[in-house]
Scaffold this active site. Structure first.
Site, short mmCIF file in Angstrom:
data_model
loop_
_atom_site.label_atom_id
_atom_site.label_comp_id
_atom_site.label_asym_id
_atom_site.label_seq_id
_atom_site.Cartn_x
_atom_site.Cartn_y
_atom_site.Cartn_z
N ASP A 234 21.61 47.92 40.30
CA ASP A 234 20.16 47.75 40.15
C ASP A 234 19.40 48.77 40.99
OD1 ASP A 234 21.64 45.40 39.64
OD2 ASP A 234 19.86 44.15 39.81
N HIS B 169 15.68 48.77 40.38
CA HIS B 169 14.46 47.96 40.51
C HIS B 169 13.22 48.73 40.96
CE1 HIS B 169 15.35 43.95 39.28
NE2 HIS B 169 16.44 43.87 40.02
N ASP C 294 18.71 46.70 35.16
CA ASP C 294 17.64 46.41 36.13
C ASP C 294 17.10 47.70 36.76
OD1 ASP C 294 17.98 43.80 35.44
OD2 ASP C 294 18.21 43.03 37.48
N ASP D 232 10.95 46.66 37.35
CA ASP D 232 10.47 45.40 37.94
C ASP D 232 10.66 45.37 39.45
OD1 ASP D 232 9.37 44.16 35.74
OD2 ASP D 232 11.17 43.02 35.24
N ARG D 233 9.79 44.62 40.09
CA ARG D 233 9.75 44.40 41.54
C ARG D 233 9.28 45.65 42.28
NH1 ARG D 233 11.00 39.47 43.17
NH2 ARG D 233 12.25 38.16 41.82
N ASN E 164 19.14 42.01 32.95
CA ASN E 164 18.28 40.88 32.57
C ASN E 164 16.79 41.22 32.73
OD1 ASN E 164 19.01 40.73 35.47
ND2 ASN E 164 17.65 38.97 35.49
N HIS E 165 16.47 42.28 33.51
CA HIS E 165 15.06 42.67 33.68
C HIS E 165 14.58 43.65 32.62
CE1 HIS E 165 13.34 40.70 37.26
NE2 HIS E 165 14.62 40.48 37.52
N HIS F 257 26.16 44.18 33.47
CA HIS F 257 25.14 43.88 34.48
C HIS F 257 25.40 42.55 35.18
CE1 HIS F 257 21.40 43.87 36.61
NE2 HIS F 257 21.16 42.65 36.18
N ARG G 80 20.91 30.60 39.18
CA ARG G 80 19.65 31.18 38.70
C ARG G 80 18.98 30.30 37.66
NH1 ARG G 80 19.87 36.86 39.77
NH2 ARG G 80 21.95 37.47 40.42
N HIS H 19 23.39 43.04 39.59
CA HIS H 19 22.65 41.78 39.43
C HIS H 19 22.36 41.01 40.72
CE1 HIS H 19 21.08 38.60 36.91
NE2 HIS H 19 22.12 37.81 36.95
#
Length: 482
Positions: A226, A228, A255, A258-259, A287-288, A336, A384, A411
């Site tokens: 990731d 991110h 990923d 995001d964030r 997943n993002h 992922h 999660r 992840h």
């Protein structure tokens, strides 16, 4: 009676130690200590709500909901139980469930301005959701936004001084200039952004859901986890390990966005490198890379702010083209999230997944993107709240049945940037150091040398970035809770 009193005071000691660990952002340690307190005194709602809070910090929303629900069962008048559960529901995009929890918080604390504010934000989110559902076009009637865009017709103003693509070919010189512009917080012209994203879409659409990668003997291959939206850390990876090229290929394992608040810079850089040389850079879906996550965790807001609404739709469409997993030299399975709720899944089953959609809430595609390893054998519920947890026996069987040696996945934040589990058969790699500017973790990437493909793990620390906070473009209500 004496034992009971001693348990209660011991539990309180564990709680104080856990609070200290939480304050030092050692959330995994805090969870362990709260667990010890709960084992000694299970009828204390505070311990459960505090452990829920630590799970929230680790993005373990399923576990947070479970703990908060138990806290509410122990003490139905304890407002923090509803508050924590509402926060976890929000983080998962379950706005209607969150609304019920915050209504309860407001009922219990009618004069709390913070509760009022959060309830209002929650009501707004639910209203927006209802409106979007009401005007949504059915899937069967939707048109591809990509097919309605002709970037050739977009003029580039003479005063534009940024990177330019001459003709249809994305070159290394262009990528280097664009990356330098991004470092200096300059934007790329919309024409070239459209060109990169549309060309990437064409490349990705032609790929299978499971991509085979061949690394010739004597050559190496790098896998990153990731990123991110941490653009300056991405640049640092390339400084440490070289830019992607035919001789220095990479796989970024989902990923990307995001964030972090430089997600657009990250995705345009990765997509441009993919266009420049498709076999120098491989991309997997995380997943993002989904509408639901992008709506909540900042990418949608960032794209809208830096580009426009058309790009929001276009990225959503292109993310649905990303492959779901890769296999290196028929030996290393890279995904992922993780493995499956059933045994007997073959690589051919993954190849056969119709991935051109938003991720479903169950099934193989969902599990590839969301699952996590667990230390215990067998399978367990996901911390999660989506996917599942799987043990070493599940990993071993999957590898044996598919004649593979190793699972590499991402992840999850890891203190050292990586973690080796399941008797050395599974490695987690995470490439966003000091995640969200607050976790203090290292980042890592893995270099494999052919033919033996022994993983060589390189770790690195975070680098400075401009003063734009993570989640700067995230949904209002999420900023309230971060």
């Amino acid at each position: 009676m004496a034992t009971e009193n001693s348990n209660v005071s011991k539990a309180e000691e564990f709680k104080l130690l856990a609070n200290k660990a939480f304050g030092a952002r050692k959330y995994a340690q805090a969870i362990e200590l709260y667990t010890k307190a709960i084992e000694l005194n299970s009828q204390n709602a505070v311990y459960l709500a505090n452990r829920a809070f630590a799970h929230l910090r680790r993005e373990e929303y399923g576990s947070a909901i479970q703990d908060a629900t138990e806290a509410i069962e122990v003490d139905p008048k304890y407002s923090k139980g509803y508050y924590r559960r509402g926060t976890a529901h929000l983080a998962m995009g379950k706005f209607k469930e969150a609304l019920k929890d915050f209504q309860q918080v407001k009922k219990l604390c009618p004069n709390d301005p913070d509760a009022t504010k959060k309830l209002k934000e929650c009501e707004k989110a639910v209203m927006k959701l209802k409106f979007e559902e009401a005007i949504a076009v059915p899937e069967s009637l939707r048109h591809s936004v990509a097919e309605s865009i002709d970037f050739h017709t977009i003029d580039v103003e003479p005063q534009y001084s940024g990177a330019r693509i001459e003709g249809d070919v994305v070159t290394l010189d262009f990528v280097k200039k664009m990356m330098d512009d991004f470092k200096n917080q300059k934007f790329l012209h919309k024409r070239y952004a459209f060109q990169i994203v549309l060309q990437t879409r064409d490349i990705l659409r032609a790929l299978p859901s499971l991509v085979d990668i061949n690394v010739p003997n004597g050559k190496h291959f790098t896998v990153c986890g990731d990123v991110h939206g941490q653009y300056y850390d991405l640049v640092n990876i390339f400084e440490l390990n070289g830019l992607p090229s035919e001789d220095n290929p990479y796989l970024f394992n989902g990923d990307f966005v995001d964030r972090g608040s430089f997600s657009l810079e990250v995705i345009l850089t990765l997509f441009a490198l993919k266009c420049m040389s498709p076999s120098a850079l491989y991309l997997a879906r995380g997943n993002h890379e989904s509408k639901n996550m992008n709506k909540i965790y900042g990418f949608e807001g960032e794209v809208r702010s830096k580009l426009n609404e058309t790009f929001v739709e276009l990225f959503a469409e292109v993310f649905c083209c990303l492959p779901l997993a890769h296999v290196i030299n028929e030996k290393v399975f890279v995904v992922h999230g993780g493995l499956f709720s059933v045994d007997g899944v073959k690589l051919s089953d993954i190849r056969a997944i119709d991935r051109f959609c938003e991720p479903p809430e169950e099934g193989l595609m969902c599990e590839l993107l969301w699952s996590d390893p667990q230390p215990l054998p067998g399978r367990g519920p996901s911390k999660r709240g989506v996917g599942l947890s799987f043990g070493a026996d599940v990993t071993k069987r999957f590898l044996q049945e598919n004649n593979l040696d190793l699972v590499v996945r991402s992840h999850e934040v890891k203190d050292e940037g990586y973690e080796i589990d399941h008797d050395g058969k599974l490695i987690t790699v995470f490439s966003a150091p000091n995640y969200c500017d607050q976790m203090g973790n290292k980042g890592a990437f893995i270099r494999f040398e052919a033919p033996d493909l022994k993983p060589n793990i390189i770790t690195f620390s975070a680098v400075a970035h401009p003063n734009v906070k993570p989640m700067a473009y995230a949904n209002n209500f999420l900023q309230l809770f971060s």
